[in-house]
Design an enzyme around this catalytic site. Structure first.
Site, PDB file in Angstrom:
ATOM      1  N   CYS A   2      40.054  43.692  50.122  1.00  0.00           N
ATOM      2  CA  CYS A   2      39.966  43.674  51.541  1.00  0.00           C
ATOM      3  C   CYS A   2      39.522  44.936  52.195  1.00  0.00           C
ATOM      4  CB  CYS A   2      41.268  43.151  52.312  1.00  0.00           C
ATOM      5  SG  CYS A   2      41.880  41.564  51.693  1.00  0.00           S
ATOM      6  N   ARG A  27      34.999  45.747  48.349  1.00  0.00           N
ATOM      7  CA  ARG A  27      36.318  45.863  48.188  1.00  0.00           C
ATOM      8  C   ARG A  27      37.129  44.298  48.016  1.00  0.00           C
ATOM      9  NH1 ARG A  27      39.151  50.406  49.665  1.00  0.00           N
ATOM     10  NH2 ARG A  27      40.948  49.228  50.373  1.00  0.00           N
ATOM     11  N   TRP A  75      39.532  39.653  49.952  1.00  0.00           N
ATOM     12  CA  TRP A  75      39.913  39.515  48.688  1.00  0.00           C
ATOM     13  C   TRP A  75      41.178  38.438  48.684  1.00  0.00           C
ATOM     14  CZ3 TRP A  75      43.478  39.849  44.558  1.00  0.00           C
ATOM     15  CH2 TRP A  75      42.870  39.684  43.505  1.00  0.00           C
ATOM     16  N   ASN A 101      45.018  44.534  55.278  1.00  0.00           N
ATOM     17  CA  ASN A 101      44.847  44.177  53.685  1.00  0.00           C
ATOM     18  C   ASN A 101      46.106  44.909  53.119  1.00  0.00           C
ATOM     19  OD1 ASN A 101      43.998  45.177  51.242  1.00  0.00           O
ATOM     20  ND2 ASN A 101      43.408  47.423  52.007  1.00  0.00           N
ATOM     21  N   GLY A 102      46.453  44.004  51.945  1.00  0.00           N
ATOM     22  CA  GLY A 102      47.856  44.339  51.456  1.00  0.00           C
ATOM     23  C   GLY A 102      48.565  43.020  51.217  1.00  0.00           C
ATOM     24  N   GLU A 487      35.567  49.465  26.665  1.00  0.00           N
ATOM     25  CA  GLU A 487      34.918  49.413  27.906  1.00  0.00           C
ATOM     26  C   GLU A 487      33.554  48.635  27.727  1.00  0.00           C
ATOM     27  OE1 GLU A 487      35.559  50.368  30.533  1.00  0.00           O
ATOM     28  OE2 GLU A 487      33.546  50.826  31.777  1.00  0.00           O
ATOM     29  N   LYS A 491      32.922  45.815  30.422  1.00  0.00           N
ATOM     30  CA  LYS A 491      31.523  45.519  31.305  1.00  0.00           C
ATOM     31  C   LYS A 491      30.758  44.120  31.047  1.00  0.00           C
ATOM     32  CE  LYS A 491      32.105  48.161  33.470  1.00  0.00           C
ATOM     33  NZ  LYS A 491      33.197  49.050  33.406  1.00  0.00           N
ATOM     34  N   GLU A 494      33.100  41.392  32.624  1.00  0.00           N
ATOM     35  CA  GLU A 494      33.319  41.528  34.217  1.00  0.00           C
ATOM     36  C   GLU A 494      32.133  40.732  34.945  1.00  0.00           C
ATOM     37  OE1 GLU A 494      35.462  45.530  35.650  1.00  0.00           O
ATOM     38  OE2 GLU A 494      33.880  45.998  34.475  1.00  0.00           O
ATOM     39  N   HIS A 510      41.902  42.030  10.452  1.00  0.00           N
ATOM     40  CA  HIS A 510      43.299  41.150  10.695  1.00  0.00           C
ATOM     41  C   HIS A 510      43.270  40.233  11.881  1.00  0.00           C
ATOM     42  CE1 HIS A 510      45.041  44.456   8.341  1.00  0.00           C
ATOM     43  NE2 HIS A 510      44.254  45.340   8.926  1.00  0.00           N
ATOM     44  N   LYS A 609      36.859  45.844  43.774  1.00  0.00           N
ATOM     45  CA  LYS A 609      36.710  47.379  43.279  1.00  0.00           C
ATOM     46  C   LYS A 609      37.982  48.096  43.258  1.00  0.00           C
ATOM     47  CE  LYS A 609      33.744  50.941  42.471  1.00  0.00           C
ATOM     48  NZ  LYS A 609      33.667  50.591  41.067  1.00  0.00           N
TER      49      LYS A 609
END
Ligand code: G6P
Length: 614
Positions: A2, A27, A75, A101-102, A487, A491, A494, A510, A609
């Protein structure tokens, strides 16, 4: 998570607010809204599902006048993304509008209490509960807005950054924070409010970062008063922010992510400036030197982080153990904070966070601090909450990262971790001069080598077209390349929404090997290092099951390049610095596959983000 923007001054507020929201869209971007008080003291709220551009379409033909306003990009936490749940939220009488926000954790109890008093709710958000609570306290006790906000916030459990305006008081914005960031900008006859400094820097470089449980009263664009929940006045600590506006624009690139991938050589250079000498013969991270007693005394390092920063931590573990001979544990901050970990004052806890605001990482820092550990932060966003909560730290100095998928922050974090390990190893005497000089010299040449890697962009764009069919990808690596595999997979998932998993290459036997068939692309990081032969065997095992191997090798490789289906050839470096080189083509691969699939690369679905909720 947010984005919040506020403006009060002599200019029309709406254009400033919308521009600010666009800067903060990283955000969250599932809905957006704005509240403005016009010259006739009308409080107008406009909000809609979707991105900020949809809000712009929505307000065409509407009254967007006014020199005071607050705006929000969301968000979703409570309630689906829709216009009812978008912020700002009105109070029942529609005389207050609030953005948040929160998470208000006790919202259900507060809501029941208000419903019992006859309050009706239009949305399923925790935010609407807060604005109604403020109004209820204000009306029943006949209080001014500031006092009502102070009392309401004393009843709230959870995290908040809020801004609230009142129809009959167009001369003030009231804002408060707890565990969610909020910055006030002080201009010439105008005041700004935002979740971070990016919407503010084009108007002023003077900012005040609010601390937890502080309330800012922005009056008439000229007066900033900061008080706590009990009305004790606090002298605002005015800081100067230096940010290049160009860093906030795409600068000719089609996406921020691509721009940020290409910025990496310069970023690594900036990250090393003043730390590695120009000759590439010495490295000194001042935070390590300044706190060397506690760092040398440490019996153990614990690195806490989330997401991409956690992958950087895995590389940091190998670097620090290798060079400094200190045991290092790497923890997901979200797990660490809730499992009563054994920590004491002989531990050094390193918190890695690009945003410096990740709620779980911040909570892990607070927990470790309370148990006596020394806390070292590795962050990017200057002045953010984590650097302010730590004992010391090193910024990565890669500039604002806007693309939701982290790229340059990762390589910046790995660079700082390398410099940390080298500085400490030298202090401890656990590295010999020859090895030290070799690593520093190679580190110094990484930006040039990265530039060579970036020349592969067109080739990688071409080969990406082959893989848009894939529903799954496997990424394999060993040693320093194992976190790179994680990573690379992160990527891809995402931004392309292709399911991808990273594994240590030998673990493939395995379980994951059961997935390999002729359809399965397997990216293998197979640069020339101590485990090269082992990785070669792993590749043969995949080929025997007809998997499609995309091998990341060094230039001049004559063995793996013959058996892999596709090779990406990179300049060589020493093993411990390989991640700084091998990560870059994996970023490009994910980027181009996502572009080929027509995905929203910079704002992938469901992600944000800066994750300021746990
Ligand atoms: C989010 C971002 C990731 C990031 C993670 C940790 O999930 O989308 O890119 O790695 O948070 O963020 P931090 O700011 O603490 O590095």
């Amino acid at each position: 998570m947010c984005g919040i923007v506020g403006y009060i001054g002599s200019k029309p507020a709406y254009p400033i607010l919308v521009k600010g929201l666009k800067r903060l869209e990283y955000r969250g971007y599932d809905s957006a809204g704005v509240a403005l008080i016009d010259d006739n003291q009308q409080l107008n709220v406009y909000k809609t599902k979707g991105k900020v551009s949809e809000l712009e379409n929505f307000v065409i033909q509407k009254n967007i006048s006014g020199n005071i306003g607050i705006a929000h990009t969301r968000w979703a936490t409570h309630g689906e993304p829709c216009s009812e749940n978008a912020h700002p939220h009105f109070s029942s009488s529609e005389s207050l509008a609030l953005i948040h926000n929160g998470i208000i954790e006790n919202y259900a109890v507060l809501k029941e209490k208000l419903q019992a008093k006859g309050y009706v709710f239009k949305s399923s958000t925790d935010t609407e509960v807060l604005v109604q609570l403020i109004e209820y306290i204000k009306i029943t006790n006949n209080l001014d807005l500031l006092t009502a906000v102070q009392l309401a916030l004393q009843e709230v459990i959870g995290a908040y950054a809020i801004a609230v305006i009142e129809k009959n008081h167009p001369e003030q914005i009231i804002a408060a924070r707890k565990s969610s960031p909020l910055v006030v900008g002080i201009g010439d006859g105008e005041l700004f409010l935002a979740s971070d400094a990016t919407p503010i820097v084009e108007y002023t470089d003077k900012v005040v970062y609010l601390n937890d449980e502080e309330i800012a009263v922005l009056s008439n664009g000229t007066e900033l008063k900061v008080v706590n929940l009990h009305n004790a006045e606090i002298t605002p600590d005015v800081k100067t922010v230096v940010m290049n506006l160009g860093q906030l624009e795409k600068g000719g690139y089609s996406h921020f992510m691509l721009k940020e991938i290409f910025e990496q050589p310069d970023c690594i250079h900036d990250c090393m400036r003043g730390r590695v000498n120009v000759e590439g013969t010495n490295v000194a991270l001042s935070a390590v030197i300044d706190h060397k007693e506690v760092m040398l005394r440490a019996k153990r390092f614990i690195i806490v982080a989330c997401g991409t920063s956690w992958h950087a931590a895995l590389i940091g573990k190998q670097l620090i153990e290798n060079f400094c001979r200190i045991p290092v544990e790497v923890e997901y901050a979200s797990e660490f904070r809730y499992r009563n970990p054994v920590i004491n004052n002989e531990d050094v806890v390193i918190a890695i966070s690009q945003s410096g605001e990740t709620a779980d990482t911040l909570a892990a820092v607070e927990l470790a601090k309370s148990k006596g550990a020394f806390i070292y932060g590795i962050c990017n966003a200057i002045g953010s909450s984590i650097p302010r909560a730590t004992n010391t730290g090193s910024y990565i100095h890669v500039g604002p990262e806007i693309g939701v998928a982290s790229t340059k922050a990762f390589t910046g974090q790995v660079t700082v971790l390398t410099m940390l390990a080298l500085t400490l190893a030298k202090e401890k005497g656990t590295i010999n001069q020859e090895d030290f000089l070799e690593v520093v010299g190679e580190l110094n040449s990484i930006p040039e080598k990265m530039k060579e890697v970036l020349l592969l962009n067109d080739k990688i764009a071409e080969l990406s077209k082959i893989f848009t069919y894939a529903h799954n990808f496997i990424y394999l690596g060993r040693g320093y390349s194992y976190p790179v595999a994680l990573e690379g997979a992160l990527k891809l998932k995402e931004i392309s929404y292709i399911h991808a998993e990273g594994y240590p290459a030998a673990e493939m036997k395995h379980g994951p090997i059961a997935l390999v068939d002729a359809e399965m692309p397997v990216v293998v990081i197979a640069t020339h290092n101590a485990l090269y032969e082992k990785v070669l065997s792993n590749i043969q095992e995949i080929k025997a099951r007809k998997g499609k191997v995309i091998a990341v090798v060094n230039k001049g490789d004559t063995i793996i390049s013959k058996i892999a289906d596709i090779c990406i050839e990179l300049p060589s470096t020493i093993e411990c610095l390989d991640p700084l080189i091998t990560t870059v083509p994996l970023q490009m691969l994910a980027y181009h596959i996502a572009v080929c699939k027509g995905m929203d690369v910079d704002q992938p679905r469901n992600l944000a983000k800066s994750v300021t909720v746990e």
